[in-house]
Motif scaffolding. Structure first.
Motif, PDB file in Angstrom:
ATOM      1  N   THR A  46       0.826  -1.206   0.000  1.00  0.00           N
ATOM      2  CA  THR A  46       0.000   0.000   0.000  1.00  0.00           C
ATOM      3  C   THR A  46       0.860   1.255   0.000  1.00  0.00           C
ATOM      4  O   THR A  46       0.608   2.209  -0.745  1.00  0.00           O
ATOM      5  CB  THR A  46      -0.928   0.012   1.234  1.00  0.00           C
ATOM      6  OG1 THR A  46      -1.708  -1.187   1.250  1.00  0.00           O
ATOM      7  CG2 THR A  46      -1.856   1.211   1.207  1.00  0.00           C
ATOM      8  N   SER A  47       1.897   1.254   0.829  1.00  0.00           N
ATOM      9  CA  SER A  47       2.783   2.397   0.921  1.00  0.00           C
ATOM     10  C   SER A  47       3.492   2.644  -0.401  1.00  0.00           C
ATOM     11  O   SER A  47       3.579   3.777  -0.877  1.00  0.00           O
ATOM     12  CB  SER A  47       3.806   2.160   2.035  1.00  0.00           C
ATOM     13  OG  SER A  47       4.784   3.163   2.038  1.00  0.00           O
ATOM     14  N   ARG A  48       3.989   1.595  -1.020  1.00  0.00           N
ATOM     15  CA  ARG A  48       4.731   1.735  -2.275  1.00  0.00           C
ATOM     16  C   ARG A  48       3.857   2.330  -3.380  1.00  0.00           C
ATOM     17  O   ARG A  48       4.298   3.206  -4.136  1.00  0.00           O
ATOM     18  CB  ARG A  48       5.261   0.374  -2.710  1.00  0.00           C
ATOM     19  CG  ARG A  48       5.866   0.356  -4.113  1.00  0.00           C
ATOM     20  CD  ARG A  48       7.059   1.266  -4.214  1.00  0.00           C
ATOM     21  NE  ARG A  48       7.299   1.683  -5.589  1.00  0.00           N
ATOM     22  CZ  ARG A  48       8.284   2.466  -5.969  1.00  0.00           C
ATOM     23  NH1 ARG A  48       9.118   2.934  -5.070  1.00  0.00           N
ATOM     24  NH2 ARG A  48       8.431   2.805  -7.222  1.00  0.00           N
ATOM     25  N   PHE A  49       2.638   1.867  -3.467  1.00  0.00           N
ATOM     26  CA  PHE A  49       1.732   2.359  -4.507  1.00  0.00           C
ATOM     27  C   PHE A  49       1.506   3.865  -4.372  1.00  0.00           C
ATOM     28  O   PHE A  49       1.428   4.587  -5.365  1.00  0.00           O
ATOM     29  CB  PHE A  49       0.396   1.626  -4.428  1.00  0.00           C
ATOM     30  CG  PHE A  49      -0.606   2.083  -5.452  1.00  0.00           C
ATOM     31  CD1 PHE A  49      -0.551   1.618  -6.749  1.00  0.00           C
ATOM     32  CD2 PHE A  49      -1.590   2.992  -5.119  1.00  0.00           C
ATOM     33  CE1 PHE A  49      -1.470   2.046  -7.706  1.00  0.00           C
ATOM     34  CE2 PHE A  49      -2.512   3.436  -6.057  1.00  0.00           C
ATOM     35  CZ  PHE A  49      -2.451   2.955  -7.350  1.00  0.00           C
ATOM     36  N   CYS A  50       1.431   4.329  -3.136  1.00  0.00           N
ATOM     37  CA  CYS A  50       1.119   5.737  -2.900  1.00  0.00           C
ATOM     38  C   CYS A  50       2.288   6.669  -3.196  1.00  0.00           C
ATOM     39  O   CYS A  50       2.082   7.809  -3.628  1.00  0.00           O
ATOM     40  CB  CYS A  50       0.667   5.940  -1.449  1.00  0.00           C
ATOM     41  SG  CYS A  50      -0.905   5.143  -1.039  1.00  0.00           S
ATOM     42  N   SER A  52       5.197   6.025  -5.169  1.00  0.00           N
ATOM     43  CA  SER A  52       6.061   5.696  -6.305  1.00  0.00           C
ATOM     44  C   SER A  52       6.536   6.922  -7.094  1.00  0.00           C
ATOM     45  O   SER A  52       7.741   7.048  -7.389  1.00  0.00           O
ATOM     46  CB  SER A  52       5.357   4.715  -7.244  1.00  0.00           C
ATOM     47  OG  SER A  52       6.165   4.437  -8.366  1.00  0.00           O
ATOM     48  N   PRO A  53       5.646   7.859  -7.477  1.00  0.00           N
ATOM     49  CA  PRO A  53       6.119   9.023  -8.244  1.00  0.00           C
ATOM     50  C   PRO A  53       7.178   9.842  -7.507  1.00  0.00           C
ATOM     51  O   PRO A  53       8.156  10.298  -8.109  1.00  0.00           O
ATOM     52  CB  PRO A  53       4.842   9.839  -8.466  1.00  0.00           C
ATOM     53  CG  PRO A  53       3.745   8.821  -8.425  1.00  0.00           C
ATOM     54  CD  PRO A  53       4.177   7.852  -7.370  1.00  0.00           C
ATOM     55  N   THR A 101       3.513   7.179 -17.182  1.00  0.00           N
ATOM     56  CA  THR A 101       4.200   5.937 -16.818  1.00  0.00           C
ATOM     57  C   THR A 101       5.625   6.182 -16.351  1.00  0.00           C
ATOM     58  O   THR A 101       6.207   5.347 -15.651  1.00  0.00           O
ATOM     59  CB  THR A 101       4.212   4.966 -18.005  1.00  0.00           C
ATOM     60  OG1 THR A 101       4.827   5.613 -19.137  1.00  0.00           O
ATOM     61  CG2 THR A 101       2.790   4.551 -18.376  1.00  0.00           C
ATOM     62  N   GLY A 102       6.199   7.339 -16.737  1.00  0.00           N
ATOM     63  CA  GLY A 102       7.551   7.645 -16.298  1.00  0.00           C
ATOM     64  C   GLY A 102       7.661   7.782 -14.789  1.00  0.00           C
ATOM     65  O   GLY A 102       8.734   7.576 -14.218  1.00  0.00           O
ATOM     66  N   LEU A 103       6.554   8.143 -14.150  1.00  0.00           N
ATOM     67  CA  LEU A 103       6.560   8.305 -12.692  1.00  0.00           C
ATOM     68  C   LEU A 103       6.456   6.972 -11.955  1.00  0.00           C
ATOM     69  O   LEU A 103       6.541   6.929 -10.725  1.00  0.00           O
ATOM     70  CB  LEU A 103       5.400   9.214 -12.268  1.00  0.00           C
ATOM     71  CG  LEU A 103       5.499  10.669 -12.743  1.00  0.00           C
ATOM     72  CD1 LEU A 103       4.219  11.422 -12.397  1.00  0.00           C
ATOM     73  CD2 LEU A 103       6.705  11.360 -12.135  1.00  0.00           C
ATOM     74  N   TRP A 104       6.229   5.910 -12.702  1.00  0.00           N
ATOM     75  CA  TRP A 104       6.154   4.581 -12.081  1.00  0.00           C
ATOM     76  C   TRP A 104       7.238   3.658 -12.606  1.00  0.00           C
ATOM     77  O   TRP A 104       7.100   2.440 -12.525  1.00  0.00           O
ATOM     78  CB  TRP A 104       4.768   3.977 -12.303  1.00  0.00           C
ATOM     79  CG  TRP A 104       3.816   4.309 -11.200  1.00  0.00           C
ATOM     80  CD1 TRP A 104       3.566   3.579 -10.080  1.00  0.00           C
ATOM     81  CD2 TRP A 104       2.985   5.478 -11.100  1.00  0.00           C
ATOM     82  NE1 TRP A 104       2.645   4.215  -9.281  1.00  0.00           N
ATOM     83  CE2 TRP A 104       2.269   5.390  -9.887  1.00  0.00           C
ATOM     84  CE3 TRP A 104       2.785   6.589 -11.914  1.00  0.00           C
ATOM     85  CZ2 TRP A 104       1.355   6.358  -9.480  1.00  0.00           C
ATOM     86  CZ3 TRP A 104       1.897   7.558 -11.512  1.00  0.00           C
ATOM     87  CH2 TRP A 104       1.195   7.439 -10.318  1.00  0.00           C
ATOM     88  N   LYS A 105       8.319   4.211 -13.141  1.00  0.00           N
ATOM     89  CA  LYS A 105       9.417   3.373 -13.597  1.00  0.00           C
ATOM     90  C   LYS A 105      10.043   2.658 -12.404  1.00  0.00           C
ATOM     91  O   LYS A 105      10.283   3.257 -11.362  1.00  0.00           O
ATOM     92  CB  LYS A 105      10.469   4.222 -14.318  1.00  0.00           C
ATOM     93  CG  LYS A 105      10.046   4.646 -15.709  1.00  0.00           C
ATOM     94  CD  LYS A 105      11.154   5.352 -16.457  1.00  0.00           C
ATOM     95  CE  LYS A 105      10.727   5.643 -17.895  1.00  0.00           C
ATOM     96  NZ  LYS A 105      11.770   6.349 -18.655  1.00  0.00           N
ATOM     97  N   GLY A 106      10.302   1.375 -12.578  1.00  0.00           N
ATOM     98  CA  GLY A 106      10.852   0.576 -11.490  1.00  0.00           C
ATOM     99  C   GLY A 106       9.819   0.111 -10.503  1.00  0.00           C
ATOM    100  O   GLY A 106      10.166  -0.411  -9.435  1.00  0.00           O
ATOM    101  N   ASN A 107       8.527   0.263 -10.836  1.00  0.00           N
ATOM    102  CA  ASN A 107       7.490  -0.065  -9.867  1.00  0.00           C
ATOM    103  C   ASN A 107       7.354  -1.571  -9.632  1.00  0.00           C
ATOM    104  O   ASN A 107       7.008  -1.998  -8.529  1.00  0.00           O
ATOM    105  CB  ASN A 107       6.142   0.502 -10.325  1.00  0.00           C
ATOM    106  CG  ASN A 107       5.114   0.486  -9.217  1.00  0.00           C
ATOM    107  OD1 ASN A 107       5.379   0.968  -8.114  1.00  0.00           O
ATOM    108  ND2 ASN A 107       3.955  -0.092  -9.483  1.00  0.00           N
ATOM    109  N   VAL A 108       7.614  -2.381 -10.680  1.00  0.00           N
ATOM    110  CA  VAL A 108       7.472  -3.838 -10.508  1.00  0.00           C
ATOM    111  C   VAL A 108       8.478  -4.376  -9.500  1.00  0.00           C
ATOM    112  O   VAL A 108       8.081  -5.024  -8.517  1.00  0.00           O
ATOM    113  CB  VAL A 108       7.598  -4.566 -11.863  1.00  0.00           C
ATOM    114  CG1 VAL A 108       7.628  -6.072 -11.647  1.00  0.00           C
ATOM    115  CG2 VAL A 108       6.441  -4.190 -12.779  1.00  0.00           C
TER     116      VAL A 108
END
Length: 347
Positions: A46-50, A52-53, A101-108
């Protein structure tokens, strides 16, 4: 209580010394191992999703190398990549040049990291706290001391076990339009092929050097503030308690103070993580070569970029750390409450 430590049971026994001044922190000693792992994983995801950017922005700022005190040192963007100036400007630049999508690079890899890290962190913290509770009464530490040790151990274990994911997160976040790694699997394959197994652990010593004081300070401050905010006589109790914000407020303040103290090591860790054969292919193509270890890297950054260079991205890091810690601790505490309630109904 016997001085010989007994094997930890899955269900924690009630504290046998309810009147002892230095009782163990409640959130670390309640609930089963399974509950702690699940709650920690949910809190991490939950924390990571919020945040990420903000994490991508922080990494981009930390990898810049021009002197902050000398405007003439700014490298030409056409040759060395973009020059970011502040959190909001960096967000706008990434959105304009790379899209949302650039704000979520490395999200996986980051989601996997936070899932694993959250579980290991809380499980290790709980187990270490329980182990310390088996010490003879005369050898026990006060709450703050117990929390510091348990937090440092938890941070070291979780950081070491998940470090390759942290490195992958940084490298993906540092990519621009020109992709270095096409996918998560290809990144693992390429790093192993060209850098060997040690390539996944570049900057680990800086990570451990950062996380030990950070987690120790964070958990000791969190436990102290949480207890303070939960006391009916506290001035903030009437404000925070009706909304269940005691945990969140304690998490925010504990995180901000701890993060500021160890931030230079975080900057060094990021610089070391992008070393290797692809160093000049990231969005900042002028990242220096650091080959002499953590202390030498700190000295080199301070010499070439000024002391302020060690604190690049601190403001966005604090912006990120505060809500991240608040969401993490709030989600963890709520998840534990729900799961304990389910167990109570089943019984």
């Amino acid at each position: 209580m016997s001085s010989t430590a007994e094997p930890l049971r899955d269900e924690v026994q009630p504290n046998p010394l309810p009147n002892y001044t230095h009782v163990m922190p409640t959130h670390a000693t309640q609930g089963s191992r399974k509950q702690v792992v699940l709650a920690g994983a949910l809190a991490g995801l939950t924390s990571r999703f919020c945040i990420s950017p903000l994490d991508v922005v922080k990494i981009r700022l930390q990898l810049q190398t021009h002197s902050l005190s000398d405007p003439l040192s700014h490298p030409p963007a056409s040759l060395y990549g973009p020059v970011y100036k502040g959190t909001l400007s960096t967000l706008k630049t990434i959105l304009r040049e790379e899209g949302v999508t650039g704000l979520w690079k490395g999200n996986v890899p980051a989601e996997i990291l936070y899932l694993t890290y959250g579980s290991l962190q809380f499980l290790t913290y709980r187990s270490t706290t329980q182990l310390l509770s088996t010490l003879p009464l005369s050898d026990r530490l006060p709450n703050a001391g117990t929390s510091f040790i348990a937090g440092a151990v938890a941070g070291s274990v979780a950081t070491s076990a998940t470090y390759p994911l942290d490195l992958l997160r940084t490298r993906f976040a540092a990519q621009g339009h020109d992709k270095i790694y096409a996918s998560l699997l290809s990144s693992v394959r390429d790093i192993y092929r060209f850098e060997g197994p040690t390539g996944f652990f570049r900057g680990l010593s800086a990570g451990i050097g950062q996380i030990v004081p950070y987690m120790g300070l964070f958990f000791s401050a969190y436990e102290t503030l949480k207890s303070l905010f939960s006391t009916p006589t506290s001035p903030l109790y009437p404000i925070l308690s009706p909304y269940g914000l005691n945990d969140a407020a304690a998490g925010v303040l504990a995180s901000v103070s701890s993060k500021t103290a160890v931030f230079p090591l975080d900057t060094v860790r990021k610089r070391l993580q992008v070393q290797g054969p692809s160093r000049t292919r990231y969005i900042h193509r002028n990242i220096p070569l650091y080959e002499r270890g953590v202390l030498a890297t700190i000295a080199e950054v301070a010499r070439t970029e000024g002391r302020r260079g060690l604190y690049r991205g601190l403001s966005v890091s604090l912006m990120k750390a505060a809500p991240a810690s608040a969401v993490t601790m709030w989600t963890y505490e709520r998840a534990m409450t729900v799961m304990r309630g389910w167990n109570g109904k089943e019984e």
